[in-house]
Design a protein around this motif. Structure first.
Motif, mmCIF file in Angstrom:
data_model
loop_
_atom_site.group_PDB
_atom_site.id
_atom_site.type_symbol
_atom_site.label_atom_id
_atom_site.label_comp_id
_atom_site.label_asym_id
_atom_site.label_seq_id
_atom_site.Cartn_x
_atom_site.Cartn_y
_atom_site.Cartn_z
ATOM 1 N N LEU A 14 0.851 -1.186 0.000
ATOM 2 C CA LEU A 14 0.000 0.000 0.000
ATOM 3 C C LEU A 14 0.888 1.237 0.000
ATOM 4 C CD1 LEU A 14 -2.798 1.367 0.247
ATOM 5 C CD2 LEU A 14 -2.550 1.149 2.747
ATOM 6 N N LEU A 15 0.749 2.068 -1.021
ATOM 7 C CA LEU A 15 1.508 3.304 -1.130
ATOM 8 C C LEU A 15 0.595 4.473 -0.783
ATOM 9 C CD1 LEU A 15 3.436 2.661 -4.479
ATOM 10 C CD2 LEU A 15 4.321 2.445 -2.150
ATOM 11 N N ILE A 16 0.892 5.122 0.333
ATOM 12 C CA ILE A 16 0.182 6.341 0.737
ATOM 13 C C ILE A 16 1.030 7.521 0.279
ATOM 14 C CG2 ILE A 16 -0.750 7.663 2.663
ATOM 15 C CD1 ILE A 16 -2.164 5.003 2.265
ATOM 16 N N ASN A 17 0.486 8.339 -0.609
ATOM 17 C CA ASN A 17 1.272 9.398 -1.239
ATOM 18 C C ASN A 17 0.836 10.788 -0.763
ATOM 19 O OD1 ASN A 17 2.597 7.451 -2.988
ATOM 20 N ND2 ASN A 17 0.636 7.314 -4.061
ATOM 21 N N TYR A 18 1.850 11.565 -0.400
ATOM 22 C CA TYR A 18 1.648 12.962 -0.011
ATOM 23 C C TYR A 18 2.250 13.862 -1.081
ATOM 24 C CZ TYR A 18 0.502 11.960 4.948
ATOM 25 O OH TYR A 18 -0.078 11.545 6.119
ATOM 26 N N ARG A 19 1.644 15.011 -1.302
ATOM 27 C CA ARG A 19 2.311 16.070 -2.048
ATOM 28 C C ARG A 19 2.889 17.039 -1.017
ATOM 29 N NH1 ARG A 19 -3.335 16.734 -3.018
ATOM 30 N NH2 ARG A 19 -4.155 18.756 -2.288
ATOM 31 N N THR A 20 4.185 17.314 -1.162
ATOM 32 C CA THR A 20 4.880 18.132 -0.178
ATOM 33 C C THR A 20 5.596 19.286 -0.861
ATOM 34 O OG1 THR A 20 6.831 16.664 -0.245
ATOM 35 C CG2 THR A 20 5.169 16.213 1.436
ATOM 36 N N ASP A 21 5.769 20.361 -0.120
ATOM 37 C CA ASP A 21 6.427 21.551 -0.644
ATOM 38 C C ASP A 21 7.874 21.213 -1.029
ATOM 39 O OD1 ASP A 21 8.288 24.024 -0.031
ATOM 40 O OD2 ASP A 21 6.318 24.835 -0.508
ATOM 41 N N PRO A 22 8.272 21.499 -2.283
ATOM 42 C CA PRO A 22 9.614 21.091 -2.723
ATOM 43 C C PRO A 22 10.744 21.729 -1.928
ATOM 44 C CG PRO A 22 8.238 21.585 -4.618
ATOM 45 C CD PRO A 22 7.476 22.022 -3.398
ATOM 46 N N GLU A 23 10.647 23.015 -1.597
ATOM 47 C CA GLU A 23 11.733 23.676 -0.874
ATOM 48 C C GLU A 23 11.857 23.126 0.534
ATOM 49 O OE1 GLU A 23 11.765 27.870 -1.011
ATOM 50 O OE2 GLU A 23 11.614 27.992 -3.186
ATOM 51 N N ILE A 24 10.729 22.901 1.187
ATOM 52 C CA ILE A 24 10.769 22.349 2.536
ATOM 53 C C ILE A 24 11.263 20.904 2.505
ATOM 54 C CG2 ILE A 24 9.293 21.626 4.463
ATOM 55 C CD1 ILE A 24 7.668 24.203 3.904
ATOM 56 N N THR A 25 10.817 20.146 1.520
ATOM 57 C CA THR A 25 11.255 18.762 1.387
ATOM 58 C C THR A 25 12.751 18.685 1.137
ATOM 59 O OG1 THR A 25 9.070 18.205 0.478
ATOM 60 C CG2 THR A 25 10.845 16.602 0.158
ATOM 61 N N ALA A 26 13.276 19.597 0.340
ATOM 62 C CA ALA A 26 14.706 19.586 0.017
ATOM 63 C C ALA A 26 15.565 19.718 1.268
ATOM 64 C CB ALA A 26 15.025 20.710 -0.969
ATOM 65 N N ARG A 27 15.069 20.403 2.283
ATOM 66 C CA ARG A 27 15.836 20.592 3.514
ATOM 67 C C ARG A 27 16.030 19.286 4.280
ATOM 68 N NH1 ARG A 27 12.025 25.588 5.457
ATOM 69 N NH2 ARG A 27 12.434 26.969 3.669
ATOM 70 N N LEU A 28 15.219 18.283 3.967
ATOM 71 C CA LEU A 28 15.306 17.001 4.672
ATOM 72 C C LEU A 28 16.269 16.034 4.015
ATOM 73 C CD1 LEU A 28 11.472 16.434 5.252
ATOM 74 C CD2 LEU A 28 13.113 17.526 6.800
ATOM 75 N N LEU A 29 16.805 16.417 2.852
ATOM 76 C CA LEU A 29 17.589 15.483 2.055
ATOM 77 C C LEU A 29 19.083 15.755 2.165
ATOM 78 C CD1 LEU A 29 15.430 15.555 -1.212
ATOM 79 C CD2 LEU A 29 15.330 13.885 0.662
ATOM 80 N N PRO A 30 19.871 14.693 2.305
ATOM 81 C CA PRO A 30 21.325 14.863 2.234
ATOM 82 C C PRO A 30 21.761 15.051 0.788
ATOM 83 C CG PRO A 30 20.805 12.548 2.483
ATOM 84 C CD PRO A 30 19.491 13.285 2.545
ATOM 85 N N ALA A 31 22.813 15.819 0.573
ATOM 86 C CA ALA A 31 23.381 15.969 -0.766
ATOM 87 C C ALA A 31 24.059 14.651 -1.159
ATOM 88 C CB ALA A 31 24.386 17.108 -0.778
ATOM 89 N N PRO A 32 23.933 14.225 -2.407
ATOM 90 C CA PRO A 32 23.518 14.996 -3.585
ATOM 91 C C PRO A 32 22.048 14.828 -3.961
ATOM 92 C CG PRO A 32 24.476 12.945 -4.306
ATOM 93 C CD PRO A 32 24.524 12.913 -2.798
ATOM 94 N N LEU A 33 21.213 14.342 -3.054
ATOM 95 C CA LEU A 33 19.819 14.084 -3.388
ATOM 96 C C LEU A 33 19.016 15.381 -3.436
ATOM 97 C CD1 LEU A 33 19.160 10.967 -1.134
ATOM 98 C CD2 LEU A 33 19.958 11.032 -3.501
ATOM 99 N N ARG A 34 18.024 15.396 -4.319
ATOM 100 C CA ARG A 34 17.064 16.502 -4.388
ATOM 101 C C ARG A 34 15.697 15.908 -4.723
ATOM 102 N NH1 ARG A 34 20.685 17.045 -8.794
ATOM 103 N NH2 ARG A 34 19.676 16.531 -10.799
ATOM 104 N N PRO A 35 14.611 16.561 -4.334
ATOM 105 C CA PRO A 35 13.291 15.972 -4.568
ATOM 106 C C PRO A 35 12.899 16.010 -6.036
ATOM 107 C CG PRO A 35 13.084 18.144 -3.585
ATOM 108 C CD PRO A 35 14.552 17.810 -3.560
ATOM 109 N N GLN A 36 12.247 14.933 -6.477
ATOM 110 C CA GLN A 36 11.562 14.996 -7.757
ATOM 111 C C GLN A 36 10.322 15.879 -7.597
ATOM 112 O OE1 GLN A 36 11.046 11.338 -10.085
ATOM 113 N NE2 GLN A 36 12.137 10.251 -8.475
ATOM 114 N N VAL A 37 9.980 16.589 -8.642
ATOM 115 C CA VAL A 37 8.827 17.475 -8.602
ATOM 116 C C VAL A 37 7.834 17.076 -9.684
ATOM 117 C CG1 VAL A 37 8.029 19.848 -8.959
ATOM 118 C CG2 VAL A 37 10.048 19.412 -7.556
ATOM 119 N N VAL A 38 6.587 16.916 -9.287
ATOM 120 C CA VAL A 38 5.494 16.581 -10.201
ATOM 121 C C VAL A 38 4.397 17.621 -10.014
ATOM 122 C CG1 VAL A 38 3.750 14.875 -10.825
ATOM 123 C CG2 VAL A 38 6.034 14.120 -10.139
ATOM 124 N N ASN A 39 4.072 18.340 -11.068
ATOM 125 C CA ASN A 39 3.020 19.362 -11.009
ATOM 126 C C ASN A 39 3.245 20.353 -9.870
ATOM 127 O OD1 ASN A 39 1.654 18.238 -13.222
ATOM 128 N ND2 ASN A 39 0.459 16.868 -11.919
#
Length: 251
Positions: A14-39
């Motif tokens: 079961l995949l529960i999917n959230y849409r999250t703010d890209p800039e806020i989400t990016a702060r949670l990621l270690p480099a070199p990762l960045r969020p994919q953006v859809v719409n």
């Protein structure tokens, strides 16, 4: 010694999917990762999966007949990163949970992916499913549907399934903040059905220090059943502390 592949049956995913703010989400990621953006949104969520017969690939299939099953959960963020061959796709997993004490011991030791041991409460039939996980504070209730209800991330079920198929490589946190464990899901069957979100609670996405109000919104759910799966270990990924990188692509 090389880590062996795992094979298993996915009885339910079961995949529960959230849409999250890209800039806020990016702060949670270690480099070199960045969020994919859809719409205009990052794609985050929770994967709740029941595995059966999980075993190293060199162990005979008859061992799976012992009936070992486990409930597991992973908080995920769809990510991308640059490689010499172009942009790679996958998911960043800040937390994994399992109801199996065996999984919690071998995960991060014998196989990639450290797991927290948590209590799962599952109530389900073919049309309705409710799962709660006490450790990460998750409680979801879904009902199967004929169409993907009101998603702002995906046009339809095929669009959603293709998105997750392309990002099947998962990299999860380890006690070493400079290293992520890698594991790739391989299955020939990416069929799934849409599910209506009747209710969803997650302390991960509802924490205002992590996601301020309005920056993490439940979007949609997908239900997959009865898949034969192989889990391929990937080389660990070296990372740097969280830098808040923004995405380069928009799918």
């Amino acid at each position: 010694m090389r880590t062996p592949r795992l094979v298993s049956a996915i009885e339910r995913r079961l995949l529960i999917n959230y849409r999250t703010d890209p800039e806020i989400t990016a702060r949670l990621l270690p480099a070199p990762l960045r969020p994919q953006v859809v719409n205009g949104w990052a794609v985050s969520g929770i994967c709740l999966v029941r595995l059966a017969g999980a075993r190293p690939s060199f162990v005979p299939a008859a061992v799976a007949g012992l009936g070992f099953r486990s409930e597991n959960a992973a908080h995920r963020i769809a990510v991308e990163w640059d490689t010499p061959d172009g942009i790679a796709l996958g998911v960043y997993i800040p937390r994994r949970d399992t109801a199996s004490r065996l999984n919690s011991w071998v995960g991060g030791r014998l196989f990639p992916g450290r797991h927290h041991h948590s209590r799962f409460d599952v109530r389900e039939n073919r049309d309705e499913l409710r799962i709660s996980v006490d450790g990460p504070g998750v409680d979801v209730h879904v009902r199967t549907a004929t169409d993907l209800p009101a998603s702002q991330l995906f046009r339809n079920v095929d669009h959603a399934l293709e998105f997750f198929r392309r990002g099947a490589a998962g990299f999860s946190t380890t006690p070493d903040p400079t290293r992520l464990d890698g594991l790739e899901l391989v299955t020939e069957d990416w069929n799934g059905t849409p599910a209506e979100l009747l209710s969803v609670r997650s302390t991960f996405f509802e924490d205002p220090a992590r996601f301020p109000p309005g920056s993490a919104i439940p979007d949609c759910a997908l239900l997959m059943r009865d898949l034969a799966a192989t889990w391929n270990p990937l080389p660990p990924m070296t990372v740097r502390p969280t830098t808040g990188q923004l995405t380069r692509t928009n799918r």
